[in-house]
Scaffold this motif. Structure first.
Motif, PDB file in Angstrom:
ATOM      1  N   PHE A  85      38.712  50.740  31.099  1.00  0.00           N
ATOM      2  CA  PHE A  85      40.173  50.798  31.112  1.00  0.00           C
ATOM      3  C   PHE A  85      40.754  51.432  29.852  1.00  0.00           C
ATOM      4  O   PHE A  85      41.870  51.960  29.880  1.00  0.00           O
ATOM      5  N   ASP A  86      40.027  51.369  28.742  1.00  0.00           N
ATOM      6  CA  ASP A  86      40.574  51.866  27.474  1.00  0.00           C
ATOM      7  C   ASP A  86      39.943  53.173  27.016  1.00  0.00           C
ATOM      8  O   ASP A  86      40.258  53.669  25.933  1.00  0.00           O
ATOM      9  N   GLY A  87      39.047  53.748  27.820  1.00  0.00           N
ATOM     10  CA  GLY A  87      38.488  55.056  27.506  1.00  0.00           C
ATOM     11  C   GLY A  87      37.517  55.079  26.349  1.00  0.00           C
ATOM     12  O   GLY A  87      37.288  56.146  25.763  1.00  0.00           O
ATOM     13  N   ASP A  88      36.879  53.934  26.013  1.00  0.00           N
ATOM     14  CA  ASP A  88      35.961  53.905  24.880  1.00  0.00           C
ATOM     15  C   ASP A  88      34.511  54.153  25.291  1.00  0.00           C
ATOM     16  O   ASP A  88      33.599  54.083  24.463  1.00  0.00           O
ATOM     17  N   GLY A  89      34.288  54.439  26.584  1.00  0.00           N
ATOM     18  CA  GLY A  89      32.947  54.704  27.051  1.00  0.00           C
ATOM     19  C   GLY A  89      32.171  53.489  27.478  1.00  0.00           C
ATOM     20  O   GLY A  89      31.017  53.608  27.917  1.00  0.00           O
ATOM     21  N   HIS A  90      32.768  52.307  27.376  1.00  0.00           N
ATOM     22  CA  HIS A  90      32.141  51.068  27.786  1.00  0.00           C
ATOM     23  C   HIS A  90      33.018  50.392  28.832  1.00  0.00           C
ATOM     24  O   HIS A  90      34.239  50.328  28.684  1.00  0.00           O
ATOM     25  N   ASP A  91      32.392  49.875  29.876  1.00  0.00           N
ATOM     26  CA  ASP A  91      33.159  49.184  30.910  1.00  0.00           C
ATOM     27  C   ASP A  91      33.573  47.787  30.452  1.00  0.00           C
ATOM     28  O   ASP A  91      32.824  47.108  29.728  1.00  0.00           O
ATOM     29  N   GLU A  92      34.734  47.383  30.908  1.00  0.00           N
ATOM     30  CA  GLU A  92      35.141  45.988  30.800  1.00  0.00           C
ATOM     31  C   GLU A  92      34.794  45.290  32.113  1.00  0.00           C
ATOM     32  O   GLU A  92      34.792  45.912  33.176  1.00  0.00           O
ATOM     33  N   LEU A  93      34.505  44.005  32.047  1.00  0.00           N
ATOM     34  CA  LEU A  93      34.193  43.206  33.227  1.00  0.00           C
ATOM     35  C   LEU A  93      35.434  42.407  33.611  1.00  0.00           C
ATOM     36  O   LEU A  93      36.060  41.766  32.757  1.00  0.00           O
ATOM     37  N   VAL A  94      35.800  42.465  34.900  1.00  0.00           N
ATOM     38  CA  VAL A  94      36.969  41.742  35.394  1.00  0.00           C
ATOM     39  C   VAL A  94      36.476  40.561  36.230  1.00  0.00           C
ATOM     40  O   VAL A  94      35.675  40.735  37.150  1.00  0.00           O
ATOM     41  N   VAL A  95      36.974  39.376  35.891  1.00  0.00           N
ATOM     42  CA  VAL A  95      36.530  38.149  36.548  1.00  0.00           C
ATOM     43  C   VAL A  95      37.719  37.484  37.241  1.00  0.00           C
ATOM     44  O   VAL A  95      38.733  37.190  36.597  1.00  0.00           O
ATOM     45  N   GLY A  96      37.585  37.260  38.541  1.00  0.00           N
ATOM     46  CA  GLY A  96      38.598  36.520  39.278  1.00  0.00           C
ATOM     47  C   GLY A  96      38.345  35.025  39.198  1.00  0.00           C
ATOM     48  O   GLY A  96      37.206  34.570  39.323  1.00  0.00           O
ATOM     49  N   VAL A  97      39.430  34.277  38.977  1.00  0.00           N
ATOM     50  CA  VAL A  97      39.365  32.809  38.890  1.00  0.00           C
ATOM     51  C   VAL A  97      40.415  32.257  39.853  1.00  0.00           C
ATOM     52  O   VAL A  97      41.424  31.688  39.453  1.00  0.00           O
ATOM     53  N   PRO A  98      40.192  32.423  41.170  1.00  0.00           N
ATOM     54  CA  PRO A  98      41.272  32.135  42.122  1.00  0.00           C
ATOM     55  C   PRO A  98      41.657  30.668  42.242  1.00  0.00           C
ATOM     56  O   PRO A  98      42.730  30.349  42.750  1.00  0.00           O
ATOM     57  N   GLY A  99      40.807  29.761  41.761  1.00  0.00           N
ATOM     58  CA  GLY A  99      41.147  28.341  41.830  1.00  0.00           C
ATOM     59  C   GLY A  99      41.817  27.800  40.585  1.00  0.00           C
ATOM     60  O   GLY A  99      42.050  26.584  40.487  1.00  0.00           O
ATOM     61  N   GLU A 100      42.135  28.675  39.626  1.00  0.00           N
ATOM     62  CA  GLU A 100      42.722  28.249  38.355  1.00  0.00           C
ATOM     63  C   GLU A 100      44.037  27.508  38.573  1.00  0.00           C
ATOM     64  O   GLU A 100      44.954  28.005  39.230  1.00  0.00           O
ATOM     65  N   ASP A 101      44.118  26.275  38.009  1.00  0.00           N
ATOM     66  CA  ASP A 101      45.366  25.507  38.015  1.00  0.00           C
ATOM     67  C   ASP A 101      46.132  25.794  36.731  1.00  0.00           C
ATOM     68  O   ASP A 101      45.536  26.048  35.674  1.00  0.00           O
ATOM     69  N   LEU A 102      47.445  25.750  36.814  1.00  0.00           N
ATOM     70  CA  LEU A 102      48.294  25.913  35.641  1.00  0.00           C
ATOM     71  C   LEU A 102      48.930  24.560  35.344  1.00  0.00           C
ATOM     72  O   LEU A 102      49.838  24.120  36.055  1.00  0.00           O
ATOM     73  N   GLU A 103      48.417  23.888  34.309  1.00  0.00           N
ATOM     74  CA  GLU A 103      48.819  22.510  34.060  1.00  0.00           C
ATOM     75  C   GLU A 103      50.278  22.380  33.645  1.00  0.00           C
ATOM     76  O   GLU A 103      50.995  21.481  34.092  1.00  0.00           O
ATOM     77  N   VAL A 104      50.742  23.291  32.783  1.00  0.00           N
ATOM     78  CA  VAL A 104      52.114  23.182  32.292  1.00  0.00           C
ATOM     79  C   VAL A 104      53.106  23.289  33.437  1.00  0.00           C
ATOM     80  O   VAL A 104      54.050  22.503  33.554  1.00  0.00           O
ATOM     81  N   GLU A 105      52.883  24.267  34.324  1.00  0.00           N
ATOM     82  CA  GLU A 105      53.780  24.449  35.468  1.00  0.00           C
ATOM     83  C   GLU A 105      53.432  23.520  36.628  1.00  0.00           C
ATOM     84  O   GLU A 105      54.140  23.473  37.619  1.00  0.00           O
TER      85      GLU A 105
END
Length: 534
Positions: free
Chosen positions: A350-370
């Motif tokens: 994503f940033d053009g530095d020649g190395h891939d970033e890894l994208v991780v989905g966390v679909p069960g994530e709860d948001l405690e504050v909200e």
């Protein structure tokens, strides 16, 4: 459960309903019409010769590859609940070949285990097409197609129910062909492992070239694999790797990765479900390709199904090493029960530095504050520098907001939508409620900037045709590739819960071409309703 929505979202939904009403089809042929630069495919699309069927779940799986070597990507669409050979939910796969203007019906293929020449035969509940992967497994510059049939039952000493199987059809200048097609199960000669009931071998498929030899390897997920021994483990999961070569894939060059062995050297746990998702990410100096494997059911720090990701690196077709990632340490957040960290994975530079970033989905994530349950989250991991990992929530993507059971990040895809040389990110939110319509779904597009993915440069997509409805699950699946002659990559979006007329859960697929991913016609007024059918 109906949830409150913002005035903007109610307005946006009303606008899209109005646009759909103004362009409502008066005949089946007009059902393909959409904004310029989009297509909508379903079993009733003109020219396919198929009819709408309830529970077909068209779009439950997607893959894009150049099967006929003409430079345009072709679109494979799984319909795992479709009837074939007189068997219910045997499953079929629709293949649409790309052109300068995108996928067309000309020379399309409709595949099933009943197709002459394809090995095996249809059976009820086989779910042929529940998973798909495209890759060049034989190194001939034509992509090939792997098709999962995880419901496949095998006969031996009795019937092994839902052991699972994987078909491979090879590409040619004429497109996919049944000549030399392969069929793999865990009972195939020389295949590591043992076929067991409910393994669902082939539930997840992935293709990538890990050894830089110009042919791809096929990764097969078996998240339902049980481990036997003194301490049996239920649904620990397993991963097969089949190496490519001039003759295609061969079980004799296969490896099996299971937790507890010398590669994946953790103590296996019940319902880890190793092999539920995959991504390949490339790092440099010296260049290597690593395999990320999701185990979203993995318990972490006594938190049930918090989830973990295993990365394999080194000689992938021999004996790689492993590293582990969860929401401990520098990764944003903390392990919590049923987060399902790693349920979806993707990668891109994503940033053009020649190395891939890894994208991780966390679909069960709860948001405690909200106090929001299963809102979901996405984490962009800077693997190379191991700093500046990015947490993305729907709260950051106004006017959207996190809500109960959105499952933000349940699906992911990366592609260069605007042709600037950097990968961009698509995030599926199949549980999103719109105007009281539960699980109608949305897709977010985030474009990369100088510093990587930027939440300020984005788009929000609803269904472009056929208004959002309860249970559509728009965005449940995503696939990226060049389906047309545009400079950027295009995006296919699965809508497996789509109701069409009396056909419940018939499903469908929206195709967004890069011209509209870069220029949003709804906002800019540049995309009138098209009079051109796909």
């Amino acid at each position: 459960m109906t949830r409150a929505t913002s005035p903007f979202r109610r307005f946006l939904t009303a606008v899209l309903w109005t646009l759909a009403a103004l362009s409502a089809p008066s005949s089946p042929a007009e059902g393909q019409l959409g904004p310029t630069g989009t297509q909508f495919w379903n079993q009733g699309s003109p020219g396919l010769g198929t009819t709408l069927e309830s529970d077909a779940e068209t779009g439950r799986a997607l893959a894009i590859g150049d099967f006929d070597c003409d430079g345009f990507g072709d679109l494979a669409i799984g319909m795992p609940g479709d009837e074939a050979g007189g068997d219910s939910e045997a499953g079929r796969v629709l293949v649409l070949y790309g052109s300068h203007g995108g996928p067309v019906t000309e020379a399309h293929s409709l595949l099933s285990q009943d197709t002459p020449g394809i090995q095996d035969a249809t059976g009820a509940m086989d779910h042929f097409g529940e998973s798909l992967a495209a890759g060049d497994f034989d190194g001939d510059a034509c992509d090939d197609l792997a098709i999962g049939a995880p419901g496949e039952s095998l006969e031996g000493e009795g019937v092994i129910v839902e052991a699972g199987g994987v078909h491979v059809l090879y590409g040619s200048v004429l497109g996919l062909t049944v000549d030399g097609n392969d069929f793999f199960t865990q009972a195939t000669a020389d295949m590591p492992g043992v076929a067991q009931a409910d393994d669902r071998f082939g539930s997840v498929l992935f293709a990538a070239d890990f050894d830089f030899d110009a042919d791809d390897e096929l990764i097969i997920g078996v998240p339902g694999e049980d481990l036997e021994g003194e301490t049996p483990v239920t649904d620990a999961g397993a991963v097969h790797l089949l190496a490519g070569g001039p003759g295609g894939l061969s079980a004799g060059f296969g490896l099996l990765f299971v937790s507890g062995d010398e590669v994946v050297n953790w103590i296996p746990g019940d319902f880890d479900r190793l092999g539920s998702s995959f991504a390949a990410y490339r790092l440099g100096n010296p260049p290597s390709v690593r395999l990320a494997i999701g185990a979203p059911g993995r318990d972490v720090q006594d938190e049930d199904a918090a989830g973990e990701v295993v990365s394999l690196f080194g000689p992938m077709t021999a004996l790689p090493q492993a590293s582990y990632m969860n929401q401990n340490g520098d990764i944003p957040g903390a392990p919590e029960s049923f987060d399902h960290f790693g349920a979806a994975l993707a990668a891109g530079d994503f940033d053009g530095d020649g190395h891939d970033e890894l994208v991780v989905g966390v679909p069960g994530e709860d948001l405690e504050v909200e106090q929001v349950e299963s809102a979901g989250a996405v984490i962009v991991v800077d693997v190379w520098n191991d700093i500046d990992h990015t947490l993305i929530l729907q709260d950051y993507l106004t006017p959207e907001a996190s809500e109960d059971f959105d499952r933000f990040g349940a699906s992911l895809a990366t592609g260069d939508w605007n042709g600037d040389g950097r990968k961009d990110l698509a995030i599926g939110v199949p549980g999103e409620t719109l105007g009281g319509l539960e699980e109608s779904g949305v897709v977010h597009i985030l474009f990369a900037g100088q510093n990587g993915i930027e939440a300020t440069n984005r788009q929000l997509w609803l269904q472009t045709i056929d208004p959002s409805e309860d249970g559509d699950q728009f965005g449940a699946t995503l696939a990226a590739g060049r389906l047309s002659g545009h400079t950027g990559e295009d995006l296919a979006i699965g809508v497996p819960g789509e109701n069409l007329g009396a056909a419940v859960d018939a499903g469908g697929v929206n195709v967004l071409f890069s011209i509209v991913l870069f220029i949003d016609g709804f906002e800019d007024g540049l995309s009138p309703w098209s009079d051109v059918q796909p």
